[in-house]
Write an enzyme that holds these catalytic residues in place. Structure first.
Site, PDB file in Angstrom:
ATOM      1  N   GLY A  82     -13.389  36.848   6.194  1.00  0.00           N
ATOM      2  CA  GLY A  82     -13.941  36.159   5.037  1.00  0.00           C
ATOM      3  C   GLY A  82     -12.966  35.128   4.514  1.00  0.00           C
ATOM      4  O   GLY A  82     -11.767  35.206   4.776  1.00  0.00           O
ATOM      5  N   GLN A  87      -9.308  29.583  -1.665  1.00  0.00           N
ATOM      6  CA  GLN A  87      -8.157  29.794  -0.786  1.00  0.00           C
ATOM      7  C   GLN A  87      -7.770  28.540  -0.023  1.00  0.00           C
ATOM      8  O   GLN A  87      -6.727  28.493   0.619  1.00  0.00           O
ATOM      9  CB  GLN A  87      -8.455  30.926   0.205  1.00  0.00           C
ATOM     10  CG  GLN A  87      -8.526  32.291  -0.470  1.00  0.00           C
ATOM     11  CD  GLN A  87      -8.851  33.367   0.544  1.00  0.00           C
ATOM     12  OE1 GLN A  87      -9.986  33.520   0.943  1.00  0.00           O
ATOM     13  NE2 GLN A  87      -7.844  34.115   0.978  1.00  0.00           N
ATOM     14  N   CYS A 127      -5.327  40.273   2.589  1.00  0.00           N
ATOM     15  CA  CYS A 127      -5.818  38.987   2.102  1.00  0.00           C
ATOM     16  C   CYS A 127      -5.028  37.883   2.788  1.00  0.00           C
ATOM     17  O   CYS A 127      -3.800  37.953   2.848  1.00  0.00           O
ATOM     18  CB  CYS A 127      -5.639  38.911   0.587  1.00  0.00           C
ATOM     19  SG  CYS A 127      -6.224  37.368  -0.126  1.00  0.00           S
ATOM     20  N   LEU A 128      -5.724  36.875   3.289  1.00  0.00           N
ATOM     21  CA  LEU A 128      -5.030  35.785   3.979  1.00  0.00           C
ATOM     22  C   LEU A 128      -4.070  35.044   3.051  1.00  0.00           C
ATOM     23  O   LEU A 128      -3.143  34.393   3.514  1.00  0.00           O
ATOM     24  CB  LEU A 128      -6.053  34.812   4.581  1.00  0.00           C
ATOM     25  CG  LEU A 128      -6.993  35.406   5.646  1.00  0.00           C
ATOM     26  CD1 LEU A 128      -8.036  34.379   6.061  1.00  0.00           C
ATOM     27  CD2 LEU A 128      -6.222  35.899   6.864  1.00  0.00           C
ATOM     28  N   HIS A 169     -14.743  40.999  -2.203  1.00  0.00           N
ATOM     29  CA  HIS A 169     -13.376  40.475  -2.160  1.00  0.00           C
ATOM     30  C   HIS A 169     -13.401  38.945  -2.329  1.00  0.00           C
ATOM     31  O   HIS A 169     -12.650  38.382  -3.137  1.00  0.00           O
ATOM     32  CB  HIS A 169     -12.744  40.879  -0.825  1.00  0.00           C
ATOM     33  CG  HIS A 169     -11.371  40.342  -0.567  1.00  0.00           C
ATOM     34  ND1 HIS A 169     -10.266  41.148  -0.368  1.00  0.00           N
ATOM     35  CD2 HIS A 169     -10.913  39.059  -0.438  1.00  0.00           C
ATOM     36  CE1 HIS A 169      -9.202  40.392  -0.151  1.00  0.00           C
ATOM     37  NE2 HIS A 169      -9.562  39.113  -0.181  1.00  0.00           N
ATOM     38  N   GLU A 170     -14.302  38.291  -1.585  1.00  0.00           N
ATOM     39  CA  GLU A 170     -14.367  36.822  -1.654  1.00  0.00           C
ATOM     40  C   GLU A 170     -14.908  36.352  -3.000  1.00  0.00           C
ATOM     41  O   GLU A 170     -14.456  35.330  -3.536  1.00  0.00           O
ATOM     42  CB  GLU A 170     -15.219  36.261  -0.515  1.00  0.00           C
ATOM     43  CG  GLU A 170     -14.778  36.643   0.902  1.00  0.00           C
ATOM     44  CD  GLU A 170     -13.306  36.448   1.174  1.00  0.00           C
ATOM     45  OE1 GLU A 170     -12.686  35.568   0.545  1.00  0.00           O
ATOM     46  OE2 GLU A 170     -12.763  37.190   2.018  1.00  0.00           O
ATOM     47  N   HIS A 173     -12.218  36.151  -5.476  1.00  0.00           N
ATOM     48  CA  HIS A 173     -11.417  34.921  -5.363  1.00  0.00           C
ATOM     49  C   HIS A 173     -12.021  33.805  -6.218  1.00  0.00           C
ATOM     50  O   HIS A 173     -11.292  32.992  -6.804  1.00  0.00           O
ATOM     51  CB  HIS A 173     -11.366  34.431  -3.911  1.00  0.00           C
ATOM     52  CG  HIS A 173     -10.285  35.075  -3.089  1.00  0.00           C
ATOM     53  ND1 HIS A 173      -8.950  35.018  -3.428  1.00  0.00           N
ATOM     54  CD2 HIS A 173     -10.337  35.772  -1.922  1.00  0.00           C
ATOM     55  CE1 HIS A 173      -8.224  35.657  -2.510  1.00  0.00           C
ATOM     56  NE2 HIS A 173      -9.044  36.128  -1.587  1.00  0.00           N
TER      57      HIS A 173
END
Ligand code: ZN
Length: 202
Positions: A82, A87, A127-128, A169-170, A173
């Site tokens: 994702g 991000q 998380c990236l 999660h996204e 963000h």
């Protein structure tokens, strides 16, 4: 619950890929290079944009569709499941996800959770934007999300397990919320230590 059986963190399929520890098996040098190029475009912890709320998308034009495609490409190259527009430093309410290599990548614009289950599950997430961090996060196991696609058409997504987790999660963000905010205090402290070490080393 399926996601509890899944050892891979939510945004990263394999944290060891392209790590300093050496090359993992089953992935070629080209994929490793693609992954680090993609990761270099992802905004990392410490940038204020990650703590900002994104704005609703009003215009569904070619530029938006191109950006959605770019996000899908970066997510795949990063070997992630994702990615939120935030991000990449863009404060608009758009995210992409793809859980499992067989699944179609999905773009959600202006997503809203219409319903969430009382039933919740705790699982490890990565998380990236938070390299090296994996923490436990409790989330509703099932969600129903209303959104638009990149052309502005309405979509309804009913998700469970890992897919529901990734979407939530996204969506976090897009509100400037990180997994650090949703994990127990002791894990947050450990994660902050990891992030500080990474920042100092960088
Ligand atoms: Zn993330």
């Amino acid at each position: 619950m399926s996601e509890e059986a899944t050892p891979t963190p939510v945004e990263e399929r394999d944290d060891e890929l392209a790590s300093e520890a050496g090359e993992p098996e089953g992935i070629d040098q080209e994929a490793i290079e693609r992954r680090s190029a993609a990761l270099s475009e992802v905004v990392k912890f410490g940038e204020p944009v990650l703590r900002s709320a994104a704005s609703p998308v009003a215009e569904f034009d070619d530029e938006l569709a191109a950006e959605a495609d770019r996000m899908i490409g970066l997510m795949r190259d990063a070997i992630g499941v994702g990615l939120a527009a935030t991000q990449l430093g863009t404060l608009r309410r758009m995210l992409v996800f793809q859980v499992g290599s067989e699944a179609e990548p999905t773009v959600l614009v202006n997503p809203e959770i219409e319903w969430r289950s009382e039933d919740a599950t705790t699982a490890e997430e990565g998380c990236l934007s938070l390299p090296g961090v994996h923490v436990d996060v409790e989330r509703p196991t099932y969600v129903r999300v209303r959104a638009q696609d990149s052309a502005g058409e309405p979509i309804l997504v009913e998700a469970s397990g890992l897919e529901a987790r990734v979407i939530q999660h996204e969506m976090d963000h897009l509100d400037g919320v990180l997994i650090l905010d949703r994990t127990p205090r002791d894990q947050r402290k450990e994660a902050m230590r990891t992030l500080r070490e990474r920042l100092e080393a960088a």
